[in-house]
Structure formats: structure tokens, C-alpha cells
Scaffold this active site. Sequence first.
Site, mmCIF file in Angstrom:
data_model
loop_
_atom_site.group_PDB
_atom_site.id
_atom_site.type_symbol
_atom_site.label_atom_id
_atom_site.label_comp_id
_atom_site.label_asym_id
_atom_site.label_seq_id
_atom_site.Cartn_x
_atom_site.Cartn_y
_atom_site.Cartn_z
ATOM 1 N N ASP A 1 0.665 -1.145 -0.085
ATOM 2 C CA ASP A 1 -0.001 0.003 0.138
ATOM 3 C C ASP A 1 0.791 1.375 0.035
ATOM 4 O O ASP A 1 0.362 2.391 -0.258
ATOM 5 C CB ASP A 1 -0.849 0.264 1.106
ATOM 6 C CG ASP A 1 -2.217 0.922 0.910
ATOM 7 O OD1 ASP A 1 -2.354 1.180 -0.075
ATOM 8 O OD2 ASP A 1 -2.597 1.519 2.066
ATOM 9 N N SER B 1 -7.265 5.336 -0.375
ATOM 10 C CA SER B 1 -7.423 3.793 -0.763
ATOM 11 C C SER B 1 -9.023 3.286 -0.658
ATOM 12 O O SER B 1 -9.259 3.474 0.557
ATOM 13 C CB SER B 1 -6.362 2.964 -0.160
ATOM 14 O OG SER B 1 -4.993 3.318 -0.288
ATOM 15 N N GLN C 1 -5.195 -1.580 -7.125
ATOM 16 C CA GLN C 1 -6.101 -0.499 -6.417
ATOM 17 C C GLN C 1 -6.882 0.406 -7.056
ATOM 18 O O GLN C 1 -6.454 1.146 -7.956
ATOM 19 C CB GLN C 1 -4.763 -0.176 -5.253
ATOM 20 C CG GLN C 1 -5.527 0.570 -4.315
ATOM 21 C CD GLN C 1 -4.500 1.533 -3.447
ATOM 22 O OE1 GLN C 1 -4.141 2.750 -3.615
ATOM 23 N NE2 GLN C 1 -4.101 0.758 -2.322
#
Length: 286
Positions: A203, A227, A277
Site C-alpha cells: 500500500d 485507498s 488498487q
Amino acid sequence: MLEVTRKLVDLLDLAPIGDDHFQGDSEDLGFPHVFGGQVLGQALMAASRTVEDRLCHSLHAYFLRPGNHSMPIDYEVQRVRDGGTFSVRRVIARQDGKEILTGSMSFQAEEQGFEHQLDMPAAPNPDTLKSEQELGELLSDQAPEQMRDMLTRDRPIEIRPVNPGNPFKPEKEPPHRQNWFRAQGPLPDDPVLHRCLLTYASDFTFLGTSLAPHGRSFLSRNMQVASLDHAIWFHRDFRMDDWLLYDKDSPSASGGRGFNRGNFFTRDGQLVASTTQEALIRERRR
């Protein structure tokens, strides 16, 4: 193992609090909310604790609410199915009774089959690059005082960016980023831990790929970034205490959302994991 890495390993070592329920602490990285990678890594660890002799091959999760890094997180695991080869688990992460993440993980028994992969893209040797911490120290005099600790803090995951930019003065660039990643110091021979650590690290620096063509960074004024979801596919075994190249691109941005893709390669060119993502990249209008 370095102390800062041991703290991260301990952070991923959840405490059982009932049948298929676990609890994890939170860490403050200087962000307004809990780092999404922490919740992902802990969720995968919780699901892995309910599966025997099978490793995660895919993870799909949605971030529902921002987490509070001053509170622990409770993880409920639901055993969806245990088949002859695959096991599926659903995980719900909660704080103060509210869901902050929901996700599904699939696990597979070891199996042999067809093999192919994309070639590893060209990238400079990590030994020739500065770490994020070193770059942060160079930029700290440009940062507000409250952000300097975040830029210069010791990191359990060492990140060495290729062609690093200045987040305080971003310029328009192609939607492509590369970083080398590794954990600081040697780790135990536990493939579950290595998968959870890669999940945690995946991430970092991801959503910024979709900001690059627009000359924005997560530090830019009037930007709201977060996110929205995260997916990982594990292809082959790897070690997080050896260098991995994280090669990322962003094929599209629209509707206040940026879409990002990534691949992790070992130094000798093996593709070990892939990620996607979608992120909120909303510019607030005055």
C-alpha cells in the site's frame, strides 16, 4: 532482526479473542488515520490463522471507513468454504463496533502446473539508490515541523524509489513508478509472515502513481486521497528480507478515482505478486 522490524512483526501477531476472532494493535505513522497496509496485513494474518497447510494466493478488500490509530482493531473471520484444494475466508475489521474493512482471501494447497510470466522491466540496482528515509532527511527543511518526524522516522520496510520526486513540489510525469522494497534485517522462515509483510508494504507509494500525470502528490493542498480497495495475487514464494522491485502504472483516472496496477519481482526476475488498487484522488474546489 532490527528492533523496528521486530515491532512490525509483533504488530502482525494478532491476539485471539474468541472463536475465529482476533485483535491487533494500531501504529501511528504520522498519517491522519491508520495506514491501510496495516489493516490489510493484519486481516490476512487473521484469515491465515484459520487455515492449515494452505497459503493465500489472492486477496480482495474494500476500505469502508478511516481507522483510528489510537485504538486496537478487531478481526472477525468467517469460514466460507474448505474444498479439496482451496479454502475461502471472509474477514471483517472493526473499530468501536463499526466496520472499517471487509475482504475475502483464497488459500490453495501446494500444486504443480503450467508456468509463464512477464519479463521483469529494466530498473537500476537498489544499491545505487537512496532510501526514502535518506530522501526525507534531505527534504525535512521544506516540511512543516509536525511532518518532519514522518519523513525521517526509522522504517521496518526500506523503500528505495527510482527517480524520486519532491512531494512538496510535484511535477507532471508519466503514470509509472518503481521502488525497491525489503524488510530491515533477516526474518523467520515463515511464508505466511512474508505474505503479510508484502501485503502491508504494497500500500506504500501505490495511489501516488495515478497522481503523477496531474502534478499532484498526497501532500498537495486541496487534495483528498485515500485507498478505496486493494487486491493482491501471490504467484510464487519469496522473501521480504531480500530486495523486491515494485513496478507500478496507472492506466486510468476518472470520476475522482485513480486506478493503479503493480507487480513485484525478485532481483533475479521472478514475478512473485501482482496488485491492483482504486484510490480516491479528489481535488477539493474552493
